[in-house]
Design a protein around this motif. Sequence first.
Motif, PDB file in Angstrom:
ATOM      1  N   GLU A 102       0.750  -1.199   0.124  1.00 15.72           N
ATOM      2  CA  GLU A 102       0.005  -0.053  -0.231  1.00 15.72           C
ATOM      3  C   GLU A 102       0.788   1.180  -0.090  1.00 15.72           C
ATOM      4  O   GLU A 102       0.229   2.313   0.176  1.00 15.72           O
TER       5      GLU A 102
ATOM      6  N   LEU B  43       3.114   2.175   2.473  1.00 11.73           N
ATOM      7  CA  LEU B  43       3.239   2.890   3.803  1.00 11.73           C
ATOM      8  C   LEU B  43       4.499   2.386   4.110  1.00 11.73           C
ATOM      9  O   LEU B  43       4.586   1.708   5.320  1.00 11.73           O
TER      10      LEU B  43
ATOM     11  N   HIS C  40      -5.684  -1.705   5.801  1.00 17.58           N
ATOM     12  CA  HIS C  40      -6.371  -0.827   5.033  1.00 17.58           C
ATOM     13  C   HIS C  40      -7.355   0.085   6.033  1.00 17.58           C
ATOM     14  O   HIS C  40      -7.964   1.066   5.551  1.00 17.58           O
TER      15      HIS C  40
ATOM     16  N   GLU D  44      -5.091   4.343   7.831  1.00 23.04           N
ATOM     17  CA  GLU D  44      -5.495   5.819   7.829  1.00 23.04           C
ATOM     18  C   GLU D  44      -6.692   6.246   8.395  1.00 23.04           C
ATOM     19  O   GLU D  44      -6.872   7.506   9.211  1.00 23.04           O
ATOM     20  N   THR D  45      -7.933   5.791   8.396  1.00 21.92           N
ATOM     21  CA  THR D  45      -9.139   6.058   8.902  1.00 21.92           C
ATOM     22  C   THR D  45      -8.950   6.065  10.461  1.00 21.92           C
ATOM     23  O   THR D  45      -9.342   6.963  11.090  1.00 21.92           O
TER      24      THR D  45
ATOM     25  N   GLY E 210      -6.058   6.290  12.252  1.00 23.09           N
ATOM     26  CA  GLY E 210      -5.294   7.344  12.747  1.00 23.09           C
ATOM     27  C   GLY E 210      -5.740   8.906  12.690  1.00 23.09           C
ATOM     28  O   GLY E 210      -5.677   9.599  13.508  1.00 23.09           O
ATOM     29  N   GLU E 211      -6.786   9.185  11.769  1.00 26.38           N
ATOM     30  CA  GLU E 211      -7.379  10.222  11.733  1.00 26.38           C
ATOM     31  C   GLU E 211      -8.460  10.477  12.572  1.00 26.38           C
ATOM     32  O   GLU E 211      -8.573  11.676  13.424  1.00 26.38           O
TER      33      GLU E 211
ATOM     34  N   THR F 197      -0.285   9.509  14.763  1.00 30.66           N
ATOM     35  CA  THR F 197       0.271   9.565  13.261  1.00 30.66           C
ATOM     36  C   THR F 197       0.879   8.466  12.830  1.00 30.66           C
ATOM     37  O   THR F 197       0.577   7.273  13.655  1.00 30.66           O
ATOM     38  N   GLU F 198       1.260   8.397  11.603  1.00 30.34           N
ATOM     39  CA  GLU F 198       1.684   6.896  10.981  1.00 30.34           C
ATOM     40  C   GLU F 198       2.717   6.395  11.991  1.00 30.34           C
ATOM     41  O   GLU F 198       3.155   5.236  11.947  1.00 30.34           O
TER      42      GLU F 198
END
Length: 351
Positions: free
Chosen positions: A82, A84, A226, A229-230, A232-233, A238-239
């Motif tokens: 992906e 990342l 997958h 990202e969701t 984390g927001e 953070t990543e």
Amino acid sequence: MNKIFLVLVFAGVPLSVIGTLLHWSNIILFGIYCLTIIALAGFMGRATESLAIVAGPRIGGLLNATFGNAVELIISVFALKEGLVGVVLASLTGSVIGNLLLVAGLSFFVGGLKFKRQTYNVFDARHNSGLLMFGVIVAFVIPEVFSMTMDGTKKISFSIGISIILIVLYLAALFFKLVTHRGVYQTTTENEQHAHEEPEWGKGKAITVLAISTVAVAYVSENLVHTFETVGEAFGWTELFIGVVIVAIVGNAAEHASAIIMAYKNKMDIAVEIAVGSTLQVAMFVAPVLVLISLVFAEPMSLVFTLPELISMVTAVLLMIVISNDGESNWFEGATLLAAYLIMGIGFYLL
């Protein structure tokens, strides 16, 4: 605990499949995936513990570390797919500091609460200290220093060369420990401690459970990636924090649980072999393999970490070497390792 893991597996795997097909909320799915992976890792830990009794503490610790790291390797491959790369590098950092500070710290602490003084093979501890210095400090710091004057292509080429050297030396270390010098540094206490144990599962059943669990983990892990990202927001993660803390803890759940259980049973040779052996495997095998695998994807990965990641790993290695080189442990040494992990965890959260 075993019954809880059994329920989580038989509920979690179907829910993972159904939730993925019906496109449930990523936040809900993230929780389901994590719990399912941890439960599957528990089964992998029990299987490798059974094999450890048959094969001995060194091979048992190696098996536990290998199948525990297989979970993280699978998650990391899908993360690389992906794109990342930052999450993968962070998860490698999390594995190193997690195994040396969290896993070893909890093992020393829990075992120390039951036994005032626990011992393990001091020769193995000193041998592993040298490999930790090389595998983490030399192999990760050198790329950081030299890459300052390199472009992206040269960084990748340099990382490929380092990866090949690390893999060769890791295989040589296994050959040294398990073939040419097997039993040379084994203590009498260690032999007696593991002489009269009965494995929970037979060899055939243990291998079957390992195989099925690994396949299930691969499926759940692909879907877990997958949701990063969701999630984390939603939580403000953070990543870097997701990789260092979340992925590392979930991916290494098998050896986390096994090492602590072994320490509670006063089987410190296996507990230390799991914690330190897993770290060495991550640094000298998993990370290099991921570098080579990343070449088939759109964004290759180099062995160049951020400064906080690098300093955290070096600090964890040096602290573990100082604490473990005497071949003895107690609850206060465990508390010291845990305190260091908490400080780093707060730092990564606030970055």
